[in-house]
Design an enzyme around this catalytic site. Structure first.
Site, mmCIF file in Angstrom:
data_model
loop_
_atom_site.group_PDB
_atom_site.id
_atom_site.type_symbol
_atom_site.label_atom_id
_atom_site.label_comp_id
_atom_site.label_asym_id
_atom_site.label_seq_id
_atom_site.Cartn_x
_atom_site.Cartn_y
_atom_site.Cartn_z
ATOM 1 N N ALA A 1 -0.045 -1.411 5.584
ATOM 2 C CA ALA A 1 0.375 -1.698 6.938
ATOM 3 C C ALA A 1 -0.382 -2.444 8.038
ATOM 4 C CB ALA A 1 0.308 -0.168 7.715
ATOM 5 N N ILE B 1 -1.529 7.084 4.932
ATOM 6 C CA ILE B 1 -1.562 8.133 4.549
ATOM 7 C C ILE B 1 -2.345 8.684 5.055
ATOM 8 C CG2 ILE B 1 -1.182 9.768 3.164
ATOM 9 C CD1 ILE B 1 1.123 8.139 1.582
ATOM 10 N N PHE C 1 0.723 -1.161 0.109
ATOM 11 C CA PHE C 1 -0.159 -0.043 -0.023
ATOM 12 C C PHE C 1 0.713 1.544 -0.101
ATOM 13 C CE2 PHE C 1 -3.241 3.272 0.848
ATOM 14 C CZ PHE C 1 -4.481 1.583 0.870
ATOM 15 N N THR D 1 -12.049 9.482 5.286
ATOM 16 C CA THR D 1 -12.779 9.232 6.674
ATOM 17 C C THR D 1 -11.376 9.138 7.666
ATOM 18 O OG1 THR D 1 -12.147 6.965 5.681
ATOM 19 C CG2 THR D 1 -13.553 7.395 4.420
ATOM 20 N N HIS E 1 -10.326 5.689 8.674
ATOM 21 C CA HIS E 1 -9.645 4.450 8.293
ATOM 22 C C HIS E 1 -7.980 5.081 8.223
ATOM 23 C CE1 HIS E 1 -9.276 0.733 7.391
ATOM 24 N NE2 HIS E 1 -8.130 1.204 5.927
HETATM 25 N N1 INI Z 1 -2.561 1.020 4.306
HETATM 26 C C1 INI Z 1 -1.613 1.475 4.460
HETATM 27 O O1 INI Z 1 -0.573 0.504 3.553
HETATM 28 N N2 INI Z 1 -1.844 2.753 3.996
HETATM 29 C C2 INI Z 1 -2.889 3.183 4.192
HETATM 30 O O2 INI Z 1 -2.587 4.359 3.952
HETATM 31 C C3 INI Z 1 -3.911 2.709 4.395
HETATM 32 N N3 INI Z 1 -4.971 3.437 4.201
HETATM 33 O O3 INI Z 1 -5.224 4.679 4.609
HETATM 34 O O4 INI Z 1 -6.169 2.717 4.061
HETATM 35 C C4 INI Z 1 -3.949 1.361 4.506
HETATM 36 N N4 INI Z 1 -5.058 0.682 4.377
HETATM 37 C C5 INI Z 1 -5.022 -0.995 3.957
HETATM 38 C C6 INI Z 1 -4.534 -1.879 5.574
HETATM 39 O O5 INI Z 1 -3.426 -1.728 5.951
HETATM 40 C C7 INI Z 1 -5.185 -3.278 5.122
HETATM 41 O O6 INI Z 1 -4.460 -3.932 4.281
HETATM 42 C C8 INI Z 1 -6.644 -3.644 4.245
HETATM 43 O O7 INI Z 1 -6.951 -2.808 5.689
HETATM 44 C C9 INI Z 1 -6.386 -5.187 4.511
HETATM 45 O O8 INI Z 1 -6.389 -5.791 5.449
#
Ligand code: INI
Length: 147
Positions: free
Chosen positions: A56, A82, A22, A86, A88
């Site tokens: 992450a 980042i 991500f 929302t 999240h």
């Molecule tokens: N994962 C990230 O590494 N960075 C982000 O900014 C992020 N946002 O903002 O949503 C993000 N989301 C995904 C999360 O880490 C999981 O991989 C996903 O929810 C599946 O479990």
């Protein structure tokens, strides 16, 4: 006077480098910084293992598995969270950074070091600044901290 300080030599140490896909535009730079630092500190190519996770949020679980497996002396975690539109962001930040910190405490009992180069930024510009431009490279810093 007694002073306790680490020695910066990575020779003979085995590193697991966990990195999330991500925001890969950023995490690639963090990983490059970590690898460059470890090479310059004497780590052997064969002692570096790169492990990819989706985001992450997935970092702490894999870090714990790797630390428990005992095949590495240090686990260096890289991610970029980042802020979006929302809440999240807040959940991912707390779970990723807090989770990695918890794993670090458990791993320490096994003699395994876990460090984090997980960026949590308001915007892309702040992330770029911390991934090899004007605020350094937090992947490199996390690798150095592990050593
Ligand atoms: N994962 C990230 O590494 N960075 C982000 O900014 C992020 N946002 O903002 O949503 C993000 N989301 C995904 C999360 O880490 C999981 O991989 C996903 O929810 C599946 O479990």
């Amino acid at each position: 006077m007694t002073t306790v300080a680490g020695k910066l030599g990575a020779g003979g140490m085995r590193f697991a480098l966990i990195v999330s896909r991500f925001n890969r535009f950023i995490t690639d730079r963090l990983l490059e910084g970590a690898i460059d630092t470890l090479r310059r500190m004497g780590a052997a190519e064969s002692d570096l293992t790169v492990l990819w996770v989706p985001g992450a949020l997935e970092i702490p679980a894999l870090a714990r598995t790797v630390a428990r497996a005992g095949a590495h002396d240090a686990v260096v975690c890289h991610g970029a969270v980042i802020r979006g539109a929302t809440t999240h962001y807040d959940h991912v930040c707390i779970a990723a950074v807090g989770g990695a910190a918890e794993v670090a405490l458990e791993a320490e009992e096994r003699g395994v070091v876990v460090t984090t180069g997980i960026l949590t930024t308001e915007n892309l510009e702040q992330a770029i600044e911390r991934a090899g431009s004007k605020s350094g490279n937090k992947g490199s810093d996390a690798a150095m901290a592990a050593v």
